[in-house]
Design an enzyme around this catalytic site. Structure first.
Site, PDB file in Angstrom:
ATOM      1  N   GLY A 146     -14.794  -8.507   7.759  1.00 42.58           N
ATOM      2  CA  GLY A 146     -13.423  -8.672   8.241  1.00 42.58           C
ATOM      3  C   GLY A 146     -13.186 -10.030   8.879  1.00 42.58           C
ATOM      4  O   GLY A 146     -12.235 -10.210   9.641  1.00 42.58           O
ATOM      5  N   TRP A 174       0.833  -1.202   0.000  1.00 39.23           N
ATOM      6  CA  TRP A 174       0.000   0.000   0.000  1.00 39.23           C
ATOM      7  C   TRP A 174       0.870   1.256   0.000  1.00 39.23           C
ATOM      8  O   TRP A 174       0.377   2.349  -0.279  1.00 39.23           O
ATOM      9  CB  TRP A 174      -0.924   0.016   1.224  1.00 39.23           C
ATOM     10  CG  TRP A 174      -2.198  -0.764   1.025  1.00 39.23           C
ATOM     11  CD1 TRP A 174      -2.446  -2.045   1.422  1.00 39.23           C
ATOM     12  CD2 TRP A 174      -3.383  -0.306   0.360  1.00 39.23           C
ATOM     13  NE1 TRP A 174      -3.722  -2.414   1.053  1.00 39.23           N
ATOM     14  CE2 TRP A 174      -4.332  -1.365   0.401  1.00 39.23           C
ATOM     15  CE3 TRP A 174      -3.757   0.882  -0.268  1.00 39.23           C
ATOM     16  CZ2 TRP A 174      -5.605  -1.267  -0.151  1.00 39.23           C
ATOM     17  CZ3 TRP A 174      -5.030   0.988  -0.818  1.00 39.23           C
ATOM     18  CH2 TRP A 174      -5.947  -0.077  -0.764  1.00 39.23           C
ATOM     19  N   ASP A 233     -13.872  -7.151  -8.885  1.00 43.96           N
ATOM     20  CA  ASP A 233     -13.992  -5.737  -8.521  1.00 43.96           C
ATOM     21  C   ASP A 233     -12.633  -5.126  -8.216  1.00 43.96           C
ATOM     22  O   ASP A 233     -11.882  -5.637  -7.375  1.00 43.96           O
ATOM     23  CB  ASP A 233     -14.890  -5.638  -7.278  1.00 43.96           C
ATOM     24  CG  ASP A 233     -15.032  -4.221  -6.775  1.00 43.96           C
ATOM     25  OD1 ASP A 233     -15.714  -3.428  -7.458  1.00 43.96           O
ATOM     26  OD2 ASP A 233     -14.463  -3.895  -5.718  1.00 43.96           O
ATOM     27  N   LEU A 260     -17.867  -9.780   4.282  1.00 42.92           N
ATOM     28  CA  LEU A 260     -17.482 -10.840   5.222  1.00 42.92           C
ATOM     29  C   LEU A 260     -17.138 -10.266   6.595  1.00 42.92           C
ATOM     30  O   LEU A 260     -16.712 -10.987   7.496  1.00 42.92           O
ATOM     31  CB  LEU A 260     -16.303 -11.650   4.660  1.00 42.92           C
ATOM     32  CG  LEU A 260     -16.675 -12.585   3.498  1.00 42.92           C
ATOM     33  CD1 LEU A 260     -15.430 -13.133   2.816  1.00 42.92           C
ATOM     34  CD2 LEU A 260     -17.545 -13.741   4.008  1.00 42.92           C
ATOM     35  N   TYR A 297      -6.152   0.436  -5.176  1.00 47.46           N
ATOM     36  CA  TYR A 297      -5.846  -0.759  -4.386  1.00 47.46           C
ATOM     37  C   TYR A 297      -4.364  -1.099  -4.505  1.00 47.46           C
ATOM     38  O   TYR A 297      -3.877  -1.456  -5.569  1.00 47.46           O
ATOM     39  CB  TYR A 297      -6.704  -1.951  -4.820  1.00 47.46           C
ATOM     40  CG  TYR A 297      -8.182  -1.805  -4.489  1.00 47.46           C
ATOM     41  CD1 TYR A 297      -8.633  -0.854  -3.571  1.00 47.46           C
ATOM     42  CD2 TYR A 297      -9.132  -2.628  -5.088  1.00 47.46           C
ATOM     43  CE1 TYR A 297      -9.987  -0.732  -3.269  1.00 47.46           C
ATOM     44  CE2 TYR A 297     -10.488  -2.510  -4.781  1.00 47.46           C
ATOM     45  CZ  TYR A 297     -10.906  -1.562  -3.877  1.00 47.46           C
ATOM     46  OH  TYR A 297     -12.250  -1.448  -3.584  1.00 47.46           O
ATOM     47  N   GLN A 318     -22.185   0.595  -4.594  1.00 53.40           N
ATOM     48  CA  GLN A 318     -21.459  -0.319  -3.710  1.00 53.40           C
ATOM     49  C   GLN A 318     -21.283   0.344  -2.351  1.00 53.40           C
ATOM     50  O   GLN A 318     -20.658   1.395  -2.229  1.00 53.40           O
ATOM     51  CB  GLN A 318     -20.097  -0.675  -4.320  1.00 53.40           C
ATOM     52  CG  GLN A 318     -19.391  -1.777  -3.562  1.00 53.40           C
ATOM     53  CD  GLN A 318     -18.089  -2.236  -4.220  1.00 53.40           C
ATOM     54  OE1 GLN A 318     -17.013  -2.033  -3.682  1.00 53.40           O
ATOM     55  NE2 GLN A 318     -18.193  -2.837  -5.389  1.00 53.40           N
TER      56      GLN A 318
END
Lengths: 314, 314, 314
Positions: free
Chosen positions: C228, C21, C50, C226, C55, C178
């Site tokens: 996390g 990141w 997706d 989910l 990202y 979303q």
């Protein structure tokens, strides 16, 4: 219900009638108390009676049905409003909502049997079930209406967005939305006056719902309208506001209940209070509410609001 | 007001002019200070002046009227905007709102008399009175417009739902909604970026109101636009953000006020800041705001937002 | 993407693929892990993937592009969804949003290059940029569609009001919104059941957005679906709810992930979960979610809700 029913502004809420919330059991004293309450309501000019299948596990309806049986002709002079959609917790099932088509029909049939009547003049969907399918609700309601088992349909505890979504599917116009509104639960007013105000973030009333209902002719019914009696001696919860209510009651020559309801009815949305006390004296005291509303000055209305809010308007 | 009035983006807010908030009393110094403020505003290119009947119990209007009288021809070169609807507390009456038809007309007539003018170019309904009847408001406004006493009509502190409900009744399009918006009161931005975010529950700005106003051509006016001077030296409330404002002011070669307003004006909703300082120097400093807004980069805008919010965007 | 793509209900979220990141760096292990994840997703019947430009600083897309290159024909069998609009912090620029026309086009071109494909089947606007101009967004999107670089357009983290404002300008219907929705982030349900309820003030979900999306055929995609992993062993955050999930997983003969997703998919809004785990076993476990949703009783659904909320419905 026949056409000449007057449809009083006040609605008598039957949640307090009947027996046990645990198992629905009741004794004949419960029937007598229900009879006294209904008589007091009729004397107060009230001809609308609000029910729900879950009130005291059905016994509120059963006891009310017994009152109807003991008073021939009464059924034709009153509006009976029912609600379905909540399922209380029971062994093997948590409390939940159920507005599936099958549940709506089954619950209405059970209510009719308990009430000993052949039709609910008004059916309210008690809570917004997240799992509801508008088309399925519409089908169930249309079927009940076609069979003459239900007259009009409305909602409860719903926002403008939820009402609009339901309405798109329903065959007839929603006639009511029953929400908790009172001098103690004044979110419906805060929502208007706290727009873009730091206190506004704490308001839970669905903004825009009053406007939506007024625009579409949906009656706003107020449950909890007497605020649990906190301004009329039932509790010591809010002494400063109770003192203002008392003073105004004296000035208007009425009981505190009439001031508490009159405050609600002074609002231009033409709110219809649902009153739930079972005390015949208190029920009769409510009869003066409409007169108080007509006489209440703007300054009195704001003084009551400020006392209940604990601060003036911004 | 005549057609050639330019209608500046900035609006001078006259709440700081006049005398005492207790009884409205003022001395000649107040008139001189008002004259200085108005002159500074005109020099800054501002030709819109925002009033309300309650500002300093009417003395803001009275003093402004005196300034108009001392400057022949000035009235024709400016837009005078007034507001009615709030009633301050006085003996025997709590603070309240009053948008009844009679009150609207009476308050406008009083304002016109104090201002020494024959018309409010724009009339804003100051606060959403929960007791207002849209039809009654519409009738009062239509009457004032018919009599030439009021030009356009707008609102203040109202949400999209409230504006829409009013508009359905009003004879002319609402032209403005005046809301508190500033670098310090950034709810109008938080409301956009905190959708479905845990911090979003604390936002009090009425979501959807920017969109509604942009869609319907309703000007968004920002009261409190200078944030009480907290970013330009008036207080020490928010030092980190004030430091960013100072740095950018230096970089753009302007005073901090121009950065604070420029940030508001950079927003695509074309917000019109109402500036309330009475300090002639600060008023003149605002003139550069539109230029700063045009020059401000996206990154600068977000840096100011982050400094004021105390955290970056999600 | 060709017409015969099935468009699975589940979407594989590629945020976990790729490298750092901080600077986007990655090694060949990252490509292998991506390959394993994609294969597991395909085995689970998932054919939608997706992405977002940010990202892992682009490396999620780069690594996915490498997977596509190593699997000839794969690109034609999957839907690739991208997102643009967020700019991560970097030296000289705070984190910000940028949905200006130039940025939209530039970011899409960069994503296509990294993905090694000539078109995003779906482009989502990642966050509501307060500075966006709907007409400018529309122009950029229309240009990308005209050039065949983008198929459909949707949004992310937006409310009904924001979607409606965008839609008025856009050339094609928004196909998706979303939002974070899961058994842990149940605001989308609370928003329905806590209307006019004291707990409702703490709800951050944009009320009315489910209704808006259902009405306009906008798919609701759930990021963070989910939760996390908190109900499937990743954390010990919410043991009571995790225990209910475990029990139901056993009863349905599936892994906990399928129950967590099945709960989302049981909702009538036809939510499409985006699953972000990179663990091939967990990915495969999700395949049973649709079956669980079909089998889940109303009481089970409410029991899961109550366990996650820590209290029953009002």
């Amino acid at each position: 219900m026949v056409d000449e029913v007057r449809r009083s502004r006040l609605i008598y809420g039957c949640m307090g009638l009947g027996g046990s919330w645990e198992d629905g059991s009741y004794d004949d004293g419960a029937v007598r108390r229900a009879q006294d309450a209904v008589e007091a309501a009729l004397e107060a000019g009230i001809d609308r009676f609000d029910h729900a299948d879950i009130y005291r596990r059905g016994s509120a309806e059963t006891v009310f049905g017994e009152v109807l049986r003991r008073s021939p002709g009464l059924r034709d002079r009153v509006v009976v409003q029912g609600k379905v959609g909540i399922r209380l917790a029971e062994p093997g099932a948590v409390a939940h909502y159920d507005l599936s088509a099958g549940a709506i029909r089954a619950r209405v049939l059970e209510s009719l049997r308990r009430l000993g009547t052949d039709r609910l003049d008004v059916l309210l969907l008690h809570r917004p079930d997240p799992l509801l399918e508008p088309d399925e609700v519409a089908e169930a309601v249309a079927g009940l209406q076609r069979d003459g088992l239900v007259g009009e349909v409305g909602a409860s505890n719903m926002s403008a967005a939820q009402l609009a979504e339901l309405q798109r599917a329903l065959p007839t116009p929603l006639v009511a939305d029953q929400l908790e509104m009172s001098l103690a639960r004044h979110g419906f007013v805060d929502s208007a006056i706290l727009v873009n105000h730091p206190e506004g973030a704490g308001v839970d009333f669905p903004h825009g719902t009053l406007e939506h209902c007024r625009r579409h002719g949906i009656e706003l019914q107020a449950w909890g309208s007497l605020a649990g009696g906190r301004y009329s001696g039932a509790t010591q919860d809010d002494q400063p506001a109770a003192a203002v209510v008392s003073r105004m009651a004296e000035e208007h020559g009425v009981e505190p209940e009439a001031v508490v309801l009159g405050w609600l009815m002074r609002h231009p949305a033409r709110i219809a209070p649902v009153i739930g006390t079972t005390n015949p004296g208190r029920i009769r005291a409510c009869a003066a509410a409409e007169r108080v509303a007509a006489a209440m000055t703007r300054v009195e209305w704001y003084e009551l609001l400020g006392a209940a809010r604990g601060r003036p308007v911004p």
